[in-house]
Write a protein that holds these residues in place. Structure first.
Motif, short mmCIF file in Angstrom:
data_model
loop_
_atom_site.label_atom_id
_atom_site.label_comp_id
_atom_site.label_asym_id
_atom_site.label_seq_id
_atom_site.Cartn_x
_atom_site.Cartn_y
_atom_site.Cartn_z
N SER A 12 0.78 20.31 -28.90
CA SER A 12 1.68 20.70 -27.81
C SER A 12 2.96 21.32 -28.34
O SER A 12 3.45 22.31 -27.80
CB SER A 12 2.01 19.49 -26.93
OG SER A 12 0.83 19.01 -26.33
N ALA B 243 10.50 21.49 -22.04
CA ALA B 243 9.85 20.86 -20.89
C ALA B 243 8.35 20.71 -21.11
O ALA B 243 7.74 19.74 -20.69
CB ALA B 243 10.13 21.65 -19.61
N LYS C 31 6.39 17.20 -21.09
CA LYS C 31 5.19 16.94 -20.28
C LYS C 31 4.09 16.32 -21.14
O LYS C 31 3.41 15.38 -20.71
CB LYS C 31 4.70 18.25 -19.66
CG LYS C 31 3.43 18.12 -18.85
CD LYS C 31 3.68 17.47 -17.52
CE LYS C 31 2.48 17.56 -16.62
NZ LYS C 31 1.53 16.46 -16.75
N GLY D 69 4.86 12.86 -21.63
CA GLY D 69 4.55 12.15 -20.39
C GLY D 69 3.07 11.82 -20.29
O GLY D 69 2.69 10.73 -19.86
N ASP D 70 2.22 12.75 -20.70
CA ASP D 70 0.77 12.49 -20.70
C ASP D 70 0.45 11.32 -21.63
O ASP D 70 -0.34 10.43 -21.28
CB ASP D 70 0.00 13.73 -21.18
CG ASP D 70 0.09 14.91 -20.22
OD1 ASP D 70 0.34 14.70 -19.02
OD2 ASP D 70 -0.09 16.05 -20.70
N TYR E 175 9.68 8.73 -15.90
CA TYR E 175 8.85 9.69 -15.16
C TYR E 175 9.59 11.01 -14.99
O TYR E 175 9.03 12.09 -15.19
CB TYR E 175 8.46 9.14 -13.79
CG TYR E 175 7.16 8.38 -13.77
CD1 TYR E 175 5.95 9.02 -13.95
CD2 TYR E 175 7.14 7.01 -13.55
CE1 TYR E 175 4.74 8.32 -13.92
CE2 TYR E 175 5.95 6.29 -13.52
CZ TYR E 175 4.76 6.96 -13.70
OH TYR E 175 3.57 6.27 -13.68
N LEU F 102 10.02 13.00 -18.33
CA LEU F 102 8.78 13.50 -18.91
C LEU F 102 7.88 14.23 -17.91
O LEU F 102 6.70 14.41 -18.15
CB LEU F 102 8.02 12.36 -19.58
CG LEU F 102 8.79 11.57 -20.63
CD1 LEU F 102 7.92 10.47 -21.23
CD2 LEU F 102 9.35 12.48 -21.71
N SER F 103 8.47 14.65 -16.81
CA SER F 103 7.69 15.32 -15.76
C SER F 103 7.31 16.75 -16.13
O SER F 103 6.36 17.31 -15.57
CB SER F 103 8.48 15.34 -14.46
OG SER F 103 9.62 16.19 -14.60
N GLY F 104 8.05 17.36 -17.04
CA GLY F 104 7.84 18.77 -17.35
C GLY F 104 8.70 19.67 -16.49
O GLY F 104 8.69 20.89 -16.66
N ASP F 105 9.46 19.08 -15.57
CA ASP F 105 10.35 19.84 -14.70
C ASP F 105 11.76 19.97 -15.26
O ASP F 105 12.58 20.71 -14.74
CB ASP F 105 10.44 19.19 -13.31
CG ASP F 105 9.11 19.24 -12.58
OD1 ASP F 105 8.32 20.16 -12.84
OD2 ASP F 105 8.86 18.33 -11.76
#
Length: 111
Positions: free
Chosen positions: A28, A37, A41, A44-45, A67, A70-73
């Motif tokens: 990644s 971001a 993410k 987060g996974d 959350y 680590l949302s990717g937002d």
């Protein structure tokens, strides 16, 4: 003709060992091309695969803030990334990037 049932793919279901988690994070980071971001993410996974509540506790964060981070937002702070990586039982490492026209030791190559 019968329809085929499909379900969304969730990488977290396939991250069972720390080695798999480390390989996923490494891939990644390489694919992210500087997109924090995207890396968040991926973390987060991995955190979902380990159990978000457990990772939050071990990282000293609330589950909700973990959350969100680590949302990717959004781009989490580097401190948060380090805390999560440590809680996941992983390590971040650095290696010298190869420059064009240089060998693995950084010495110029003959062209």
């Amino acid at each position: 003709m019968a329809k085929t049932a499909t379900v969304p793919y969730d990488v977290a279901e396939h991250l069972r060992t720390r080695e798999e988690m480390a390989a996923y994070l490494e891939a990644s980071i390489e694919e992210a091309e500087g997109d924090a971001a995207f890396v968040a993410k991926a973390l987060g996974d991995i955190a979902r695969a380990r159990g978000m509540a457990q990772v939050a506790t071990e990282a000293g964060l609330s589950r909700e803030s973990l959350y969100k981070a680590l949302s990717g937002d959004r781009n989490p702070t580097f401190e948060t990334v380090l805390r999560v990586v440590r809680a996941l039982g992983l390590k971040l490492r650095a290696e010298a990037a190869l420059e064009s026209g240089a060998d693995a030791r950084g010495a110029p190559t003959r062209g």
